[in-house]
Write an enzyme that holds these catalytic residues in place. Structure first.
Site, PDB file in Angstrom:
ATOM      1  N   SER A 117       0.840  -1.199   0.000  1.00  0.00           N
ATOM      2  CA  SER A 117       0.000   0.000   0.000  1.00  0.00           C
ATOM      3  C   SER A 117       0.880   1.257   0.000  1.00  0.00           C
ATOM      4  O   SER A 117       1.573   1.516  -0.975  1.00  0.00           O
ATOM      5  CB  SER A 117      -0.947  -0.047   1.197  1.00  0.00           C
ATOM      6  OG  SER A 117      -2.015   0.841   1.044  1.00  0.00           O
ATOM      7  N   ASP A 242     -10.076  -6.215  -3.421  1.00  0.00           N
ATOM      8  CA  ASP A 242      -9.423  -5.097  -2.736  1.00  0.00           C
ATOM      9  C   ASP A 242     -10.281  -3.847  -2.875  1.00  0.00           C
ATOM     10  O   ASP A 242     -10.519  -3.358  -3.975  1.00  0.00           O
ATOM     11  CB  ASP A 242      -8.043  -4.863  -3.349  1.00  0.00           C
ATOM     12  CG  ASP A 242      -7.186  -3.900  -2.534  1.00  0.00           C
ATOM     13  OD1 ASP A 242      -7.749  -3.039  -1.840  1.00  0.00           O
ATOM     14  OD2 ASP A 242      -5.950  -4.021  -2.614  1.00  0.00           O
ATOM     15  N   HIS A 270      -7.262  -6.322   0.355  1.00  0.00           N
ATOM     16  CA  HIS A 270      -6.032  -5.522   0.315  1.00  0.00           C
ATOM     17  C   HIS A 270      -4.871  -6.227   1.010  1.00  0.00           C
ATOM     18  O   HIS A 270      -3.719  -5.916   0.778  1.00  0.00           O
ATOM     19  CB  HIS A 270      -6.318  -4.180   0.988  1.00  0.00           C
ATOM     20  CG  HIS A 270      -5.290  -3.118   0.761  1.00  0.00           C
ATOM     21  ND1 HIS A 270      -4.956  -2.652  -0.487  1.00  0.00           N
ATOM     22  CD2 HIS A 270      -4.520  -2.402   1.638  1.00  0.00           C
ATOM     23  CE1 HIS A 270      -4.039  -1.689  -0.380  1.00  0.00           C
ATOM     24  NE2 HIS A 270      -3.755  -1.539   0.902  1.00  0.00           N
TER      25      HIS A 270
END
Length: 316
Positions: A117, A242, A270
């Protein structure tokens, strides 16, 4: 916040804390696991509430160490137990600088990097600015590229906007948004991240760091032209469900970098390194063991049928 807070890492995960000072007022908290002779792998965490390197990669670190690698996992500026020097904020340029300072101080000229991320965006920026230091990169969640036609899911409000008052329930809900199946979230992990985020000033620091992370997307977007010239092998690992950075963004990232592969896991959000940990670790280890070179220069496959070489078509 005090250095003693880092004892939570040993309490929950069994990892020893290490500290590094590269300039006055700074204390970078990091993990250093595995033998010193192993191929080094740097882990860069994401930015959810109560996150630390250990909490982000608690299923990745043991697999890498068991395979003989040395794992370096810092807490980035604004997160975990790292203390930034005066005037240094948690934006992407400073995070990239932290990575460079850390590798220089540890005498690591070249490493594999796994970025989740926000960490994926730091990885992408670091690879563009210092390609000679990155043997290969694994992006989990995003590298900063966006699919221009939009996505199927609403953005994660717990990451993109102010979230109100801090509470244990807020921590749990923010973590539930990271997974496709909330049963994947260990109670102990929620407890750890609640304790990390509940330290004096930690939640306010998280909010400030999150705003800076979002501003970095505006002021430092992924340079698609430079990415297209970047020779670093990249592996994108995404979850089909996600809701933070959907797989449309994964395709945009994989298309941006010259040498990139993309794998999308079904029934996964995610948190790819947790929800599909076994497959995730297998692909990461395969990447480091040589798949990275195949991505950069795929071998010519001529094929073989019952011991006979296949003959391709020929233009007259």
């Amino acid at each position: 916040m005090t250095a003693d807070d880092s004892s939570l890492v040993a309490e929950y995960f069994g990892y020893q804390s290490h500290w590094l000072v590269t300039r006055p007022g700074e204390r970078i908290h990091y993990l250093d696991e595995g033998g010193p002779e192993g191929i080094p792998v740097l882990l860069l965490h994401g930015s959810a509430i109560g996150i630390t390197a250990a909490a982000n990669f608690y299923l990745t670190i043991p697999a890498l160490v068991a395979a003989g690698h040395r794992v370096i996992a810092p807490d980035l500026y604004g997160y975990g137990f790292t203390e930034a020097p005066p005037g240094v904020v948690a934006d992407r340029p400073h995070q990239v600088d932290l990575v460079l300072r850390l590798l220089d101080a540890l005498n690591m000229p070249k490493v594999y990097v796994i970025g989740n991320s926000m960490g994926g965006m730091v990885l992408a920026s670091f690879a563009l600015d210092h390609a000679e230091r990155v043997a290969g990169g694994v992006v989990v969640g995003t590298a900063g590229a966006r699919w221009q036609a939009g996505s199927r899911f609403e953005p994660n409000q717990s990451s993109h906007k102010d979230m109100g008052e801090f509470s244990a329930e807020l921590v749990r809900k923010s973590m539930e948004h990271l997974v496709h199946d909330r049963r994947q979230i260990p109670t102990e992990l929620v407890e750890f991240r609640t304790r990390v985020a509940g330290r004096p000033g930690a939640y306010q620091q998280h909010l400030a760091s999150t705003r800076l992370r979002e501003l970095s997307k505006v002021h430092h977007p992924l340079d698609l032209e430079r990415a297209g010239r970047c020779g670093v092998p990249m592996l994108f690992l995404f979850g089909r469900e996600d809701r933070v950075n959907p797989p449309e963004d994964a395709l945009a990232g994989a298309e941006a970098f010259a040498n990139a592969d993309l794998v999308v896991f079904g029934h996964c959000g995610h948190w790819t390194m947790v929800e599909r940990a076994e497959e995730f670790n297998h692909l990461v280890l395969r990447f480091i063991a040589g798949w990275d070179r195949r991505i950069a220069a795929p071998p010519i496959q001529t094929g073989d049928l019952h011991g006979k070489q296949l003959v391709g078509s020929r233009s007259e």
